[in-house]
Scaffold this active site. Structure first.
Site, PDB file in Angstrom:
ATOM      1  N   ARG A   1      30.990  33.971  28.118  1.00  0.00           N
ATOM      2  CA  ARG A   1      31.112  34.179  26.660  1.00  0.00           C
ATOM      3  C   ARG A   1      31.711  32.943  26.061  1.00  0.00           C
ATOM      4  O   ARG A   1      31.764  33.020  24.731  1.00  0.00           O
ATOM      5  CB  ARG A   1      32.103  35.232  26.571  1.00  0.00           C
ATOM      6  CG  ARG A   1      33.735  34.997  26.686  1.00  0.00           C
ATOM      7  CD  ARG A   1      34.116  36.430  26.782  1.00  0.00           C
ATOM      8  NE  ARG A   1      34.327  37.133  25.695  1.00  0.00           N
ATOM      9  CZ  ARG A   1      35.139  36.828  24.302  1.00  0.00           C
ATOM     10  NH1 ARG A   1      35.846  35.725  24.709  1.00  0.00           N
ATOM     11  NH2 ARG A   1      35.235  37.379  23.413  1.00  0.00           N
TER      12      ARG A   1
ATOM     13  N   ASP B   1      39.990  34.417  19.235  1.00  0.00           N
ATOM     14  CA  ASP B   1      40.233  35.459  20.128  1.00  0.00           C
ATOM     15  C   ASP B   1      42.021  35.171  20.671  1.00  0.00           C
ATOM     16  O   ASP B   1      42.350  33.971  20.564  1.00  0.00           O
ATOM     17  CB  ASP B   1      39.488  35.318  21.497  1.00  0.00           C
ATOM     18  CG  ASP B   1      38.397  36.163  21.353  1.00  0.00           C
ATOM     19  OD1 ASP B   1      38.313  37.113  20.676  1.00  0.00           O
ATOM     20  OD2 ASP B   1      37.235  35.485  22.162  1.00  0.00           O
TER      21      ASP B   1
ATOM     22  N   PRO C   1      44.376  34.849  45.940  1.00  0.00           N
ATOM     23  CA  PRO C   1      45.413  35.047  45.271  1.00  0.00           C
ATOM     24  C   PRO C   1      46.575  33.867  45.355  1.00  0.00           C
ATOM     25  O   PRO C   1      47.607  33.874  44.674  1.00  0.00           O
ATOM     26  CB  PRO C   1      46.262  36.408  45.881  1.00  0.00           C
ATOM     27  CG  PRO C   1      45.429  36.356  47.267  1.00  0.00           C
ATOM     28  CD  PRO C   1      44.064  35.863  46.922  1.00  0.00           C
TER      29      PRO C   1
ATOM     30  N   GLU D   1      41.229  39.991  55.516  1.00  0.00           N
ATOM     31  CA  GLU D   1      42.632  39.069  55.499  1.00  0.00           C
ATOM     32  C   GLU D   1      42.434  37.735  54.530  1.00  0.00           C
ATOM     33  O   GLU D   1      43.492  37.253  54.421  1.00  0.00           O
ATOM     34  CB  GLU D   1      43.150  38.867  56.707  1.00  0.00           C
ATOM     35  CG  GLU D   1      44.032  39.966  57.315  1.00  0.00           C
ATOM     36  CD  GLU D   1      45.083  40.292  56.227  1.00  0.00           C
ATOM     37  OE1 GLU D   1      45.953  39.390  55.862  1.00  0.00           O
ATOM     38  OE2 GLU D   1      45.022  41.686  55.720  1.00  0.00           O
TER      39      GLU D   1
HETATM   40  N1  SAM Z   1      45.852  37.945  52.771  1.00  0.00           N
HETATM   41  C1  SAM Z   1      45.461  37.187  51.681  1.00  0.00           C
HETATM   42  C2  SAM Z   1      46.528  36.638  51.131  1.00  0.00           C
HETATM   43  O1  SAM Z   1      47.708  37.080  51.207  1.00  0.00           O
HETATM   44  O2  SAM Z   1      46.590  35.575  50.486  1.00  0.00           O
HETATM   45  C3  SAM Z   1      44.754  38.044  50.844  1.00  0.00           C
HETATM   46  C4  SAM Z   1      43.353  38.620  51.146  1.00  0.00           C
HETATM   47  S1  SAM Z   1      42.649  39.434  49.952  1.00  0.00           S
HETATM   48  C5  SAM Z   1      42.802  41.104  50.637  1.00  0.00           C
HETATM   49  C6  SAM Z   1      41.002  39.332  50.194  1.00  0.00           C
HETATM   50  C7  SAM Z   1      40.179  38.508  49.229  1.00  0.00           C
HETATM   51  O3  SAM Z   1      40.307  39.048  47.970  1.00  0.00           O
HETATM   52  C8  SAM Z   1      40.807  37.101  49.121  1.00  0.00           C
HETATM   53  O4  SAM Z   1      40.148  36.319  50.137  1.00  0.00           O
HETATM   54  C9  SAM Z   1      40.279  36.577  47.919  1.00  0.00           C
HETATM   55  O5  SAM Z   1      38.841  36.158  47.681  1.00  0.00           O
HETATM   56  C10 SAM Z   1      40.097  38.010  46.813  1.00  0.00           C
HETATM   57  N2  SAM Z   1      41.648  38.255  46.012  1.00  0.00           N
HETATM   58  C11 SAM Z   1      42.701  39.157  46.062  1.00  0.00           C
HETATM   59  N3  SAM Z   1      43.452  38.998  45.359  1.00  0.00           N
HETATM   60  C12 SAM Z   1      42.873  38.064  44.527  1.00  0.00           C
HETATM   61  C13 SAM Z   1      43.372  37.415  43.178  1.00  0.00           C
HETATM   62  N4  SAM Z   1      44.433  37.877  42.831  1.00  0.00           N
HETATM   63  N5  SAM Z   1      43.022  36.494  42.745  1.00  0.00           N
HETATM   64  C14 SAM Z   1      41.472  36.008  43.128  1.00  0.00           C
HETATM   65  N6  SAM Z   1      41.021  36.663  44.255  1.00  0.00           N
HETATM   66  C15 SAM Z   1      41.626  37.426  44.936  1.00  0.00           C
END
Ligand code: SAM
Length: 241
Positions: free
Chosen positions: A152, A167, A87, A114
């Site tokens: 795609r 699109d 994220p 995490e």
């Molecule tokens: N503690 C992290 C933070 O606050 O940045 C978030 C960890 S999340 C619970 C677990 C995993 O989900 C991340 O390591 C990532 O690979 C994935 N993930 C969660 N949200 C995401 C998003 N918006 N985009 C891409 N990957 C995401």
């Protein structure tokens, strides 16, 4: 185009790309997917892929060693993007999907718990992508979104080369409304122009509808869309009305 995915949950990818257009594309060898279990690259008898965070705090962090070893086991050219789903990454968009579809090979790393030891982001990943400003419990769904949007765009996958061009987001606008038969349903008629057979009129109606719809649903997109002087005047009128 080949995509390798590293995950703790390979079973999540089992069926998703073996249906519909992607099944055909895989059968025709236009695209392929390699799914790697991060635990296969651990060396202890419990296959431990995560550990407590240094400094304390809730949750577990994915260890760097199995992720480095998994990526290093993948045969790849030096310019292949190694993408960490997080994220905290740059925001994924149609433009980024187009950029990635120019590569013949990608590696995606799914985090969990995490997150992932920071050394993966710093010293292994060449890119970091987020699919939106919210937090998922794992990177798998994010990876699937990226894979779908990129696959795609690979020539031949959609069958008709022209179809992705109209699109939403491709040309900076949302797509025009689409209708199919029946021509009238519960008293709601399909716009006359679409039944006219006049392709020039249909094109011009669709373009105007795309602008109107973008103005209504995502007005900020119009600031960056490529518009003719006449279309810019239409946007001005819509903004004033
Ligand atoms: N503690 C992290 C933070 O606050 O940045 C978030 C960890 S999340 C619970 C677990 C995993 O989900 C991340 O390591 C990532 O690979 C994935 N993930 C969660 N949200 C995401 C998003 N918006 N985009 C891409 N990957 C995401």
């Amino acid at each position: 185009m080949h995509i390798d995915v590293l995950t703790l949950f390979p079973q999540m990818f089992q069926d998703i790309f073996s249906l519909g257009i992607f099944k055909r594309a895989i059968d025709q060898k236009l695209v392929s997917l390699g799914v790697h279990n991060i635990r296969d690259y651990t060396h202890d008898k419990h296959h431990t892929a995560d550990d407590y965070p240094y400094g304390g705090g809730a949750g577990m962090v994915l260890k760097p060693e199995p992720i480095f070893e998994a990526v290093e086991s993948i045969e790849r050219k030096p310019d292949v993007p190694v993408i960490l789903l997080t994220p905290q990454g740059r925001l994924f968009s149609q433009k980024v999907a187009q950029e990635l579809s120019q590569h013949s090979h990608l590696v995606l790393i799914c985090g969990h718990y995490e997150g992932v030891d920071e050394r993966v982001s710093e010293h292994l990943a060449t890119d970091r992508l987020s699919i939106g400003d919210y937090v998922l419990s794992g990177g798998e769904l994010a990876a699937m979104v990226v894979i779908d949007a990129v696959f795609r765009l690979v020539p031949g996958v959609l069958g008709s080369e022209a179809s992705p061009l109209d699109d939403s987001h491709v040309g900076g606008l949302l797509e025009y409304p689409q209708y199919t038969r029946p021509a009238e349903y519960r008293g709601w008629a399909v716009p006359e122009v679409l039944l006219s057979g006049d392709h020039a009129q249909v094109d011009s109606w669709r373009r105007e509808q795309a602008i109107r719809r973008t103005h209504k649903n995502r007005p900020e997109l119009l600031d960056k869309a490529e518009l003719s002087p006449e279309e810019k005047r239409l946007v001005e009128r819509l903004r004033q009305s």
